[in-house]
Structure formats: C-alpha cells, structure tokens
Design an enzyme around this catalytic site. Structure first.
Site, PDB file in Angstrom:
ATOM      1  N   SER A 145      39.017  43.706  36.812  1.00 15.91           N
ATOM      2  CA  SER A 145      38.159  44.342  35.799  1.00 15.91           C
ATOM      3  C   SER A 145      36.828  44.740  36.418  1.00 15.91           C
ATOM      4  O   SER A 145      36.319  44.066  37.328  1.00 15.91           O
ATOM      5  CB  SER A 145      37.915  43.326  34.671  1.00 15.91           C
ATOM      6  OG  SER A 145      36.851  43.742  33.859  1.00 15.91           O
ATOM      7  N   TYR A 169      34.850  35.088  31.987  1.00 15.51           N
ATOM      8  CA  TYR A 169      35.991  36.000  32.139  1.00 15.51           C
ATOM      9  C   TYR A 169      35.913  36.747  33.482  1.00 15.51           C
ATOM     10  O   TYR A 169      36.859  36.777  34.268  1.00 15.51           O
ATOM     11  CB  TYR A 169      36.025  36.993  30.965  1.00 15.51           C
ATOM     12  CG  TYR A 169      36.971  38.149  31.186  1.00 15.51           C
ATOM     13  CD1 TYR A 169      38.352  37.954  31.201  1.00 15.51           C
ATOM     14  CD2 TYR A 169      36.487  39.439  31.420  1.00 15.51           C
ATOM     15  CE1 TYR A 169      39.223  39.009  31.441  1.00 15.51           C
ATOM     16  CE2 TYR A 169      37.348  40.498  31.649  1.00 15.51           C
ATOM     17  CZ  TYR A 169      38.715  40.278  31.663  1.00 15.51           C
ATOM     18  OH  TYR A 169      39.565  41.328  31.902  1.00 15.51           O
ATOM     19  N   LYS A 173      38.334  36.641  37.096  1.00 11.28           N
ATOM     20  CA  LYS A 173      38.914  37.797  37.803  1.00 11.28           C
ATOM     21  C   LYS A 173      38.462  37.794  39.265  1.00 11.28           C
ATOM     22  O   LYS A 173      39.238  38.078  40.180  1.00 11.28           O
ATOM     23  CB  LYS A 173      38.488  39.098  37.123  1.00 11.28           C
ATOM     24  CG  LYS A 173      39.072  39.285  35.727  1.00 11.28           C
ATOM     25  CD  LYS A 173      40.566  39.487  35.801  1.00 11.28           C
ATOM     26  CE  LYS A 173      41.200  39.609  34.434  1.00 11.28           C
ATOM     27  NZ  LYS A 173      42.665  39.599  34.469  1.00 11.28           N
TER      28      LYS A 173
HETATM   29  N1  LIG Z   1      42.144  45.696  27.867  1.00  9.88           N
HETATM   30  C1  LIG Z   1      41.060  45.760  28.608  1.00  9.88           C
HETATM   31  O1  LIG Z   1      40.034  46.284  28.163  1.00  9.88           O
HETATM   32  C2  LIG Z   1      41.049  45.219  30.020  1.00  9.88           C
HETATM   33  C3  LIG Z   1      40.027  45.608  30.895  1.00  9.88           C
HETATM   34  C4  LIG Z   1      40.023  45.088  32.191  1.00  9.88           C
HETATM   35  C5  LIG Z   1      41.017  44.196  32.592  1.00  9.88           C
HETATM   36  N2  LIG Z   1      41.982  43.839  31.704  1.00  9.88           N
HETATM   37  C6  LIG Z   1      43.015  42.890  32.132  1.00  9.88           C
HETATM   38  O2  LIG Z   1      44.279  43.486  32.038  1.00  9.88           O
HETATM   39  C7  LIG Z   1      45.268  42.530  31.681  1.00  9.88           C
HETATM   40  C8  LIG Z   1      46.049  43.040  30.492  1.00  9.88           C
HETATM   41  O3  LIG Z   1      45.138  43.296  29.436  1.00  9.88           O
HETATM   42  P1  LIG Z   1      45.658  43.711  28.000  1.00  9.88           P
HETATM   43  O4  LIG Z   1      44.577  44.478  27.351  1.00  9.88           O
HETATM   44  O5  LIG Z   1      47.015  44.296  28.086  1.00  9.88           O
HETATM   45  O6  LIG Z   1      45.725  42.270  27.330  1.00  9.88           O
HETATM   46  P2  LIG Z   1      46.812  41.675  26.329  1.00  9.88           P
HETATM   47  O7  LIG Z   1      46.265  40.398  25.806  1.00  9.88           O
HETATM   48  O8  LIG Z   1      47.245  42.709  25.356  1.00  9.88           O
HETATM   49  O9  LIG Z   1      48.036  41.391  27.320  1.00  9.88           O
HETATM   50  C9  LIG Z   1      48.113  40.229  28.106  1.00  9.88           C
HETATM   51  C10 LIG Z   1      49.513  39.668  27.928  1.00  9.88           C
HETATM   52  O10 LIG Z   1      49.603  38.493  28.730  1.00  9.88           O
HETATM   53  C11 LIG Z   1      50.261  37.475  27.972  1.00  9.88           C
HETATM   54  N3  LIG Z   1      49.823  36.192  28.511  1.00  9.88           N
HETATM   55  C12 LIG Z   1      48.572  35.642  28.448  1.00  9.88           C
HETATM   56  N4  LIG Z   1      48.581  34.443  29.051  1.00  9.88           N
HETATM   57  C13 LIG Z   1      49.848  34.240  29.523  1.00  9.88           C
HETATM   58  C14 LIG Z   1      50.485  33.183  30.221  1.00  9.88           C
HETATM   59  N5  LIG Z   1      49.848  32.072  30.533  1.00  9.88           N
HETATM   60  N6  LIG Z   1      51.794  33.311  30.527  1.00  9.88           N
HETATM   61  C15 LIG Z   1      52.477  34.445  30.196  1.00  9.88           C
HETATM   62  N7  LIG Z   1      51.939  35.452  29.517  1.00  9.88           N
HETATM   63  C16 LIG Z   1      50.629  35.361  29.187  1.00  9.88           C
HETATM   64  C17 LIG Z   1      49.854  37.730  26.537  1.00  9.88           C
HETATM   65  O11 LIG Z   1      50.769  37.200  25.604  1.00  9.88           O
HETATM   66  C18 LIG Z   1      49.801  39.260  26.494  1.00  9.88           C
HETATM   67  O12 LIG Z   1      51.057  39.796  26.115  1.00  9.88           O
HETATM   68  C19 LIG Z   1      44.516  41.226  31.431  1.00  9.88           C
HETATM   69  O13 LIG Z   1      44.621  40.421  32.578  1.00  9.88           O
HETATM   70  C20 LIG Z   1      43.083  41.674  31.230  1.00  9.88           C
HETATM   71  O14 LIG Z   1      42.158  40.691  31.625  1.00  9.88           O
HETATM   72  C21 LIG Z   1      42.036  44.341  30.445  1.00  9.88           C
END
Ligand SMILES: NC(=O)c1ccc[n+]([C@@H]2O[C@H](COP(=O)([O-])OP(=O)(O)OC[C@H]3O[C@@H](n4cnc5c(N)ncnc54)[C@H](O)[C@@H]3O)[C@@H](O)[C@H]2O)c1
Length: 357
Positions: A145, A169, A173
């Site tokens: 991120s 958070y 990362k």
């Molecule tokens: N959405 C954003 O704005 C954003 C920005 C930068 C980085 N990210 C990163 O991208 C990734 C995906 O983000 P997203 O928006 O799709 O989030 P999200 O919460 O929609 O998806 C994450 C998925 O991971 C699963 N999960 C969480 N912990 C778990 C575990 N211990 N075992 C198995 N599954 C697990 C959740 O059930 C979910 O389906 C994350 O790592 C997030 O930190 C997201």
C-alpha cells in the site's frame, strides 16, 4: 513473452494474451480486489486456486465469478494464520506462484487493535512465506500500500521515497515488504513483487462484482455509493481548507480492473525476473474529494449531498503515485479514467444495493 491483443468480454481493458503457464494460489481471493483479479485471470486462461477464510467476504462472490467468467473456480476455505491448513493446501495442490491479498485493511481499526493487525497481516504472511519455502514455491505478488510511505517528503511518491508509515496498518505492510526483501537477499531464486496500491475504486463493468464493506464504509467511494442508493443521508467531507485545488484532500484513484491487470503483468514479470521489487500501482495523478463527487454526479445523474466536517487526524492533504516504474518494468499503466471508475462503482451498487446479500 506476451503479445497484443485481445479484448476480454465485459472488460474495457486492452489486454495482452497471456502465454505463461503457472498454477497460481490466490490468497484473499473473494475480497474486493482479489475477486476482480480472479475474474480477469480466469478470463485470460490462468490456472487459479482461490483461498479465503471468508472473514471479510461472502461465498456468493464465487457465484459472481462463475457467472461472469463461465468458469467454476476452485476454492478452499482456509485461514492463513493456520499454518497446518496452509501446508495442506501446498501439499495437495500444484502451486507455482502466489498472489497474496489476504489481510486486514482499515487504518483506523489498526490503530485501535494493532495486535490483531500484526497477527493477521504479518504472522499470516510469515506463515505463507514459510509454507512457500517448505514447498519450493518462490514467486509471490503481494498487496502492499502507498500507506508505507507516510507523510510525503516529495510528491508524487516514487518507490525510492523513504518508508515511514505512521499507523499500524502501514507498519504491517512495511514489515512484510522487509521480509520479502530479506528472503530475496538470502536466495537468488526468489522472485517477489510488492505492489504498492494507491486508492482502488470502481467495480467490474458487468455490475456483478464490486466492493461490499461491512457496516459504515471507511473509504470514500463506497460511502458515496451508499449515499447515492439512499442508505446514508449525506457524505461527510473531512476538511476543505487543505492546500489543494478546492481545499479537499487529493488522492490517486485507480480503477480496480486496472489494478487487477497490474497483478497479471507482475506475474508475467516474475516469471522471468528474480529478486525483489516494490512497484507503485496508481494512475499518476490526483483528484480531490469534490472532483470525485462531481464526476459521480455528472456521469450517473445522481446527486450526492455532502457536509464539510473538520479535518481528521492523520489525513494527508495530497499525494499521488509516480507510476513510471510499473510502466518500465511491467509494461503497465492505467487505461481507465475517473468516468469509468464512477460509472462502474454505481453500476455495481445500484444493481446490488445490499452488496452480495
Ligand atoms: N482496498 C484498498 O483500498 C487497499 C489499498 C491498498 C492495499 N490494499 C490491500 O489489498 C489487499 C486486498 O484488499 P481488499 O480491498 O480486497 O480487502 P478485502 O477485505 O475486501 O479482501 C481481503 C480478503 O482477505 C480475506 N482474509 C483476511 N484475513 C485472512 C486470513 N487470515 N486468511 C484468509 N483470508 C483472509 C478476507 O476475508 C477478504 O476476502 C489487502 O491486503 C489490503 O491491505 C487494499
């Protein structure tokens, strides 16, 4: 390695044909970004095994993926904090590379519950890297991120910008990135890419997949769509006295389909390049909160009442990505603009006012 071009049904992206052959484990596959990646990758003929613990996503996502792609995805319900279950996945399936989306992502929540964030985001990733090592898997694309950068010392952020995250958070990362870096230094066969996302918004253009946050959304776009659909009365805009075009905060928004495609390009890259790379995935330009609101109103013909509130602690005035490294290394840059982002976010929310429920 790849050749232009083929238009995939239901996508506005111009895609390169995929010519690499890999069995890919997708962790966090049913979440917002993971599900869009899975659709695009399945449509490109990639062999995927989807993994999620469904803590922050619905099993109905699997139906949506099936409907959009015509392919029944293989799925395992596993928590990456559970090392023995993770090992069993590697022991019983062919895995050549991993795309790792699984984790928690709410900045405010991470400040309130830091240990929960370290346990899931750091410990879970450590389990994954250990299982990979034990089963001879050395290729990984990781969801990092822009939060790792902290307060901008210059803007736009390049990948050389110092990492100084100022919330748990962002720390989680950064720690995972450091583990990846150290692993590559220890063994030249590793090929690990951390993709530093800016602000992913939008949805699949079919309106069948999108972002479905539980409770009151933390992020701007789902908040806007909840106001548009009548579930929230008005949008709170935090601060209108920043040094920006209209006083509201400026961010680099990226269409989730563009972001998904960046992962496919990253997989192609690590198929033939070893070592560690951190790469920004952003549009390379910023929009203010009010610019995003007015684009949403203009494209969708829906009005978004909003109220100006005080600044929030920790919010930055403006930042965006220098996205030139992604173009140089991955041959990737964004293809979709703000109009497609707001159009597709609304197509999803208006067709599914209650998300997947
Ligand atoms: N959405 C954003 O704005 C954003 C920005 C930068 C980085 N990210 C990163 O991208 C990734 C995906 O983000 P997203 O928006 O799709 O989030 P999200 O919460 O929609 O998806 C994450 C998925 O991971 C699963 N999960 C969480 N912990 C778990 C575990 N211990 N075992 C198995 N599954 C697990 C959740 O059930 C979910 O389906 C994350 O790592 C997030 O930190 C997201």
């Amino acid at each position: 390695m790849s050749r232009l071009t083929r238009k995939i049904t239901g996508s506005d992206l111009i895609l390169f044909n995929v010519t690499f052959d890999m069995a890919i484990l997708v962790c966090g596959a049913t979440g917002f970004i993971g599900s869009h990646f899975c659709v695009l990758a399945l449509q490109q003929g990639l062999d995927l095994l989807l993994l999620d613990n469904l803590e922050n996503s619905s099993p109905k996502v699997l139906n949506a993926i099936r409907e959009v792609t015509g392919i029944s995805p293989r799925f395992v319900e596993v928590d990456i904090r559970d090392k023995s279950s993770l090992d069993a996945v590697f022991a019983t399936n062919q895995v050549d590379s991993v795309v790792h989306f699984a984790g928690y992502k709410a900045v405010g929540e991470s400040a309130a519950e830091p240990l929960r964030y370290y346990r899931n985001n750091v410990d879970g990733s450590l389990n994954l890297l250990e299982s990979m090592k034990e089963h001879g898997v050395r290729k990984l694309v990781f969801s990092s991120s822009a939060t790792v950068y902290g307060v901008p010392e210059f803007n736009p952020y390049t990948e050389e910008h110092r990492k100084r995250p100022f919330n748990p958070y962002g720390q989680t990362k950064s720690v995972v990135e450091d583990m990846m870096y150290d692993l590559c230094a220890s063994d030249p066969q590793y090929a690990l890419v951390a993709l530093r996302y800016f602000n992913p918004i939008g949805a699949h253009p079919s309106g069948m997949l999108g972002e479905d946050p539980k409770g009151i959304p933390n992020n701007l776009m789902p908040f806007i769509t909840k106001v548009a659909v009548g579930q929230l009365a008005e949008l709170g805009v935090f601060g209108d006295d920043y040094d920006t075009v209209d006083g509201t905060g400026v961010r680099d928004y990226i269409h989730v389909m563009d972001l998904a495609y960046g992962h496919i390009r990253a997989l192609q890259y690590l198929n033939s390049n070893a070592g560690y790379q951190a790469i920004n995935l952003g549009a390379g330009r910023g929009y203010s909160v009010l610019e995003l609101v007015s684009a949403f109103e203009r494209i969708n013909g829906v009005s978004i009442p909003y109220v100006i509130k005080p600044r929030r602690d920790g919010d930055l005035a403006a930042y965006w990505a220098d996205a030139s490294k992604a173009e140089r290394l991955l041959g990737w840059k964004t293809q979709l603009g703000i109009d497609e982002m707001v159009r597709d976010a609304w197509a999803w929310q208006s067709a599914n006012p209650n998300g997947y429920n």
